[in-house]
Design a protein around this motif. Sequence first.
Motif, PDB file in Angstrom:
ATOM      1  N   UNK A 593     -15.267  -2.530  -0.743  1.00 58.83           N
ATOM      2  CA  UNK A 593     -15.400  -1.099  -0.413  1.00 58.83           C
ATOM      3  C   UNK A 593     -15.736  -0.935   1.065  1.00 58.83           C
ATOM      4  N   UNK A 594     -16.648  -1.786   1.541  1.00 59.42           N
ATOM      5  CA  UNK A 594     -17.088  -1.658   2.933  1.00 59.42           C
ATOM      6  C   UNK A 594     -15.999  -2.090   3.907  1.00 59.42           C
ATOM      7  N   UNK A 595     -15.171  -3.024   3.484  1.00 55.17           N
ATOM      8  CA  UNK A 595     -14.051  -3.441   4.338  1.00 55.17           C
ATOM      9  C   UNK A 595     -13.177  -2.222   4.614  1.00 55.17           C
ATOM     10  N   UNK A 596     -12.948  -1.441   3.552  1.00 51.05           N
ATOM     11  CA  UNK A 596     -12.119  -0.255   3.668  1.00 51.05           C
ATOM     12  C   UNK A 596     -12.793   0.775   4.581  1.00 51.05           C
ATOM     13  N   UNK A 597     -14.101   0.883   4.417  1.00 52.26           N
ATOM     14  CA  UNK A 597     -14.843   1.889   5.176  1.00 52.26           C
ATOM     15  C   UNK A 597     -15.040   1.489   6.640  1.00 52.26           C
ATOM     16  N   UNK A 599     -13.048  -0.437   8.564  1.00 56.20           N
ATOM     17  CA  UNK A 599     -11.845  -0.748   9.340  1.00 56.20           C
ATOM     18  C   UNK A 599     -11.681   0.062  10.604  1.00 56.20           C
ATOM     19  N   UNK A 600     -11.875   1.373  10.498  1.00 58.97           N
ATOM     20  CA  UNK A 600     -11.650   2.248  11.648  1.00 58.97           C
ATOM     21  C   UNK A 600     -12.599   1.917  12.794  1.00 58.97           C
ATOM     22  N   UNK A 601     -13.756   1.345  12.447  1.00 59.55           N
ATOM     23  CA  UNK A 601     -14.728   1.002  13.491  1.00 59.55           C
ATOM     24  C   UNK A 601     -14.632  -0.481  13.852  1.00 59.55           C
ATOM     25  N   UNK A 602     -13.556  -1.145  13.430  1.00 59.53           N
ATOM     26  CA  UNK A 602     -13.362  -2.586  13.675  1.00 59.53           C
ATOM     27  C   UNK A 602     -14.484  -3.443  13.085  1.00 59.53           C
ATOM     28  N   UNK A 603     -15.061  -2.954  12.003  1.00 58.08           N
ATOM     29  CA  UNK A 603     -16.059  -3.768  11.304  1.00 58.08           C
ATOM     30  C   UNK A 603     -15.340  -4.460  10.148  1.00 58.08           C
ATOM     31  N   UNK A 604     -15.315  -5.774  10.185  1.00 56.87           N
ATOM     32  CA  UNK A 604     -14.642  -6.546   9.141  1.00 56.87           C
ATOM     33  C   UNK A 604     -15.671  -6.996   8.112  1.00 56.87           C
ATOM     34  N   UNK A 605     -15.293  -6.938   6.851  1.00 59.57           N
ATOM     35  CA  UNK A 605     -16.219  -7.380   5.796  1.00 59.57           C
ATOM     36  C   UNK A 605     -15.477  -8.338   4.873  1.00 59.57           C
ATOM     37  N   UNK A 668     -14.131 -13.832  15.827  1.00 58.76           N
ATOM     38  CA  UNK A 668     -12.960 -12.997  16.146  1.00 58.76           C
ATOM     39  C   UNK A 668     -11.740 -13.863  16.444  1.00 58.76           C
ATOM     40  N   UNK A 669     -11.974 -14.979  17.117  1.00 55.14           N
ATOM     41  CA  UNK A 669     -10.828 -15.817  17.489  1.00 55.14           C
ATOM     42  C   UNK A 669     -10.154 -16.409  16.252  1.00 55.14           C
ATOM     43  N   UNK A 670     -10.922 -16.579  15.187  1.00 54.31           N
ATOM     44  CA  UNK A 670     -10.330 -17.214  14.000  1.00 54.31           C
ATOM     45  C   UNK A 670      -9.761 -16.199  13.008  1.00 54.31           C
ATOM     46  N   UNK A 671     -10.423 -15.047  12.886  1.00 55.08           N
ATOM     47  CA  UNK A 671     -10.025 -14.168  11.778  1.00 55.08           C
ATOM     48  C   UNK A 671     -10.056 -12.687  12.138  1.00 55.08           C
ATOM     49  N   UNK A 672      -9.699 -12.359  13.393  1.00 54.09           N
ATOM     50  CA  UNK A 672      -9.774 -10.961  13.842  1.00 54.09           C
ATOM     51  C   UNK A 672      -8.982 -10.016  12.941  1.00 54.09           C
ATOM     52  N   UNK A 673      -7.980 -10.536  12.250  1.00 53.77           N
ATOM     53  CA  UNK A 673      -7.122  -9.641  11.468  1.00 53.77           C
ATOM     54  C   UNK A 673      -7.345  -9.765   9.968  1.00 53.77           C
ATOM     55  N   UNK A 674      -8.489 -10.284   9.574  1.00 55.21           N
ATOM     56  CA  UNK A 674      -8.789 -10.409   8.142  1.00 55.21           C
ATOM     57  C   UNK A 674      -9.986  -9.562   7.756  1.00 55.21           C
ATOM     58  N   UNK A 675      -9.795  -8.730   6.763  1.00 52.07           N
ATOM     59  CA  UNK A 675     -10.936  -8.014   6.189  1.00 52.07           C
ATOM     60  C   UNK A 675     -10.677  -7.805   4.703  1.00 52.07           C
ATOM     61  N   UNK A 676     -11.756  -7.617   3.945  1.00 52.43           N
ATOM     62  CA  UNK A 676     -11.617  -7.423   2.501  1.00 52.43           C
ATOM     63  C   UNK A 676     -11.181  -8.703   1.786  1.00 52.43           C
ATOM     64  N   UNK A 677     -11.293  -9.827   2.474  1.00 51.56           N
ATOM     65  CA  UNK A 677     -10.811 -11.092   1.919  1.00 51.56           C
ATOM     66  C   UNK A 677     -11.860 -11.854   1.129  1.00 51.56           C
ATOM     67  N   UNK A 678     -11.354 -12.777   0.333  1.00 54.95           N
ATOM     68  CA  UNK A 678     -12.239 -13.688  -0.401  1.00 54.95           C
ATOM     69  C   UNK A 678     -11.810 -15.102  -0.051  1.00 54.95           C
TER      70      UNK A 678
END
Length: 691
Positions: A593-597, A599-605, A668-678
């Motif tokens: 849920x927080x990953x979704x919330x 995202x717009x602030x570039x906070x990855x969860x 960031x260098x490893x996973x800047x484009x991953x959020x909501x992942x397991x």
Amino acid sequence: MTRELAQPVENLWDASHAAGLDDLGKLAYRSNLLGTDRSVANFGGGNTSTKLVERDHAGREQRVMYVKGSGSDLATITRDGFTGLCLGEIDPLFEREKMSDEDMVAYLALCQTGPTMPRSSIETLLHAFVPFDHVDHTHPDATNMICCAVNGEQLAKDCYGDDAVWIPYIRPGFTLAGQVGEAVRGKAGIKLILLAKHGLVTWGSTHEESYEATIDAINRAVDFVNEHTRDRVPFGGVALAPVGEARRAELLTGGLLALRGEVSQETPKVLQVNTNDAVLEFVCGRESSEVSQIGAACPDHLIHTKVTPMWVDFDPASEGTEELAAKLVEGARRYRDDYRTYFESHPLVDEEMVDPNPRVVLVQGVGMITIGKDLKAAGLSRDLYHRAIEVIRGASGIDEFTSLTEEESYAVEYWPLELYKLSLAPAPSELAGRVALVTGGAGGIGSAVARALTEKGSLVIITDLDENSARSVAEGIGDGARAVAMDVTDEDAVAAGFRDAVLAYGGVDIVVSNAGVASSAPIEDTSLDLWERDHKVLARGYFLVAREAFRAMKHQGSGGSIVFVASKNSLVAGKNAAAYSSAKAAELHLARCLAEEGGAASIRVNTVNPDAVLQGSRIWEGSWREERAQSYGIDPDELEEHYRQRTTLKVNVLPEDIAEAVLHFASETRSAKSTGNILNVDGGVAAAYPR
Ligand code: ZN
């Protein structure tokens, strides 16, 4: 009573210690003594030398000068930090009219007596041209109070009579070295040289004599300054009283986050607050806003403090956190614009503009904030600005403080030889300048995560219910790790933990929510207490920590990474652990849920799912081990083997394996484009394969 403007320095020479040392040993000893007192030699500043006769590689006797190598600090230098140079090759240079910096550096490199020695100090020739065996060059506070006074030359005469020669400001290099050499040779009996807006040169025919000459020169300046300023109030008197500690913490918590976001746009920065008595006196002084903007107190400070600090007019009586945050952001923007103008109006050299953000920020009535790419850099700016405050205080007490002109400052800041010193620093680590907060940091996984993050350069706040164990983990890591007691289920404690991170390092970028409990019981034996305890820590606790992380990260405005350490049980329905597993499932879904919330602030969860990490785990020390063994119908000693056998890969999972996965999501260098992942780190459990 206000303290005197200048503080005497102590002669620390121990003749019996020195007697057991050879020449190079004595040189290192003398240098360490000078560097011990930062009012004598600031970090990295100053240099020392010794001339002696030794045999070269071919067995020939020759005169050699050992001088401090570039990149060392007098306080800690050892014999290997000095560079040997063949004096027979250097002596003829004294007759030359001029020599460019590049030619000088290339020439000196060829005079080195050993190929692996460090490049010699940029002030090498100054040492070579003084016709004494031992030379010290320092930038002491007390002598710089005179050197940085508008009427310094006259004051120097009043203080030292004929014992000193005054040399007007000129950037270090061949010409200054020649002027120093001529001054010492030209006038018998002189004891020291004062370099305007720069520092002190002393010498002697023994190590001890040279050291004593430095200490004497400083203490004569101390007496002179104090005698002539008895009735002067520092910084024109007090404009306002400093704010109390609690109010300061409240003001700075919001202020630091906003400022850190603003100055971290290109690279993350560490912010350090300093409020010692001298700083508070300065930021509360009537004339400080003006006098702080005159310039650096020594060319040596420039690269680490910039020409001027950023000054923030602030009235704690009528303004609050929001006003302070706005002023800090606005001030930093203006500072960068001004810096760009300064850079562009002096296109002397073909260098790229360095980071235009301020390194020192002075907030009226509140204190000093220093900014650096890492803890060391922020600490260096702080230490050098402490020196600047002393020099400004003394110089403006005895006369009027003056500094390098803008032109002169630029010529030092973008001097290729100064930039070379900076190039010696190792490349920044992956997480340099980043701040991480880890919950449950005293346990097996938590401590492994804290170590993995600090190894990559992050600063880390290790929080745990058990403060003592958290402290011993922090002590094991050393600089850049702090321990904080935190109960993740307590709203106030969580807020206090984040406040600690902000006040210590300026903000937070990485939050690893790892605090855990575990239980095992059939549903009909699961007490309400047990159910609630698991949900309190694993659901409510993760919620409270994440909420605070969001607040801080959004305020900072530079994104962030939150990593939940959940469990294979968040995905798999296991028997006899309903309270634990359902709380873990809540945790996992909260992360999504927080990953979704965020995202717009570039906070990855993201979530890491360990399974059966027995090593170093506190959970496994308790009844959980017995209970799990019982539920599998095996002996507790057979658990490791049991867990290994049930994985696809037939392996046991270690805390370091979990730390590696956390690091992946933290960076960031490893996973800047991953959020909501397991990311499962469980040795392979088919039932937990995400789908
Ligand atoms: Zn110098």
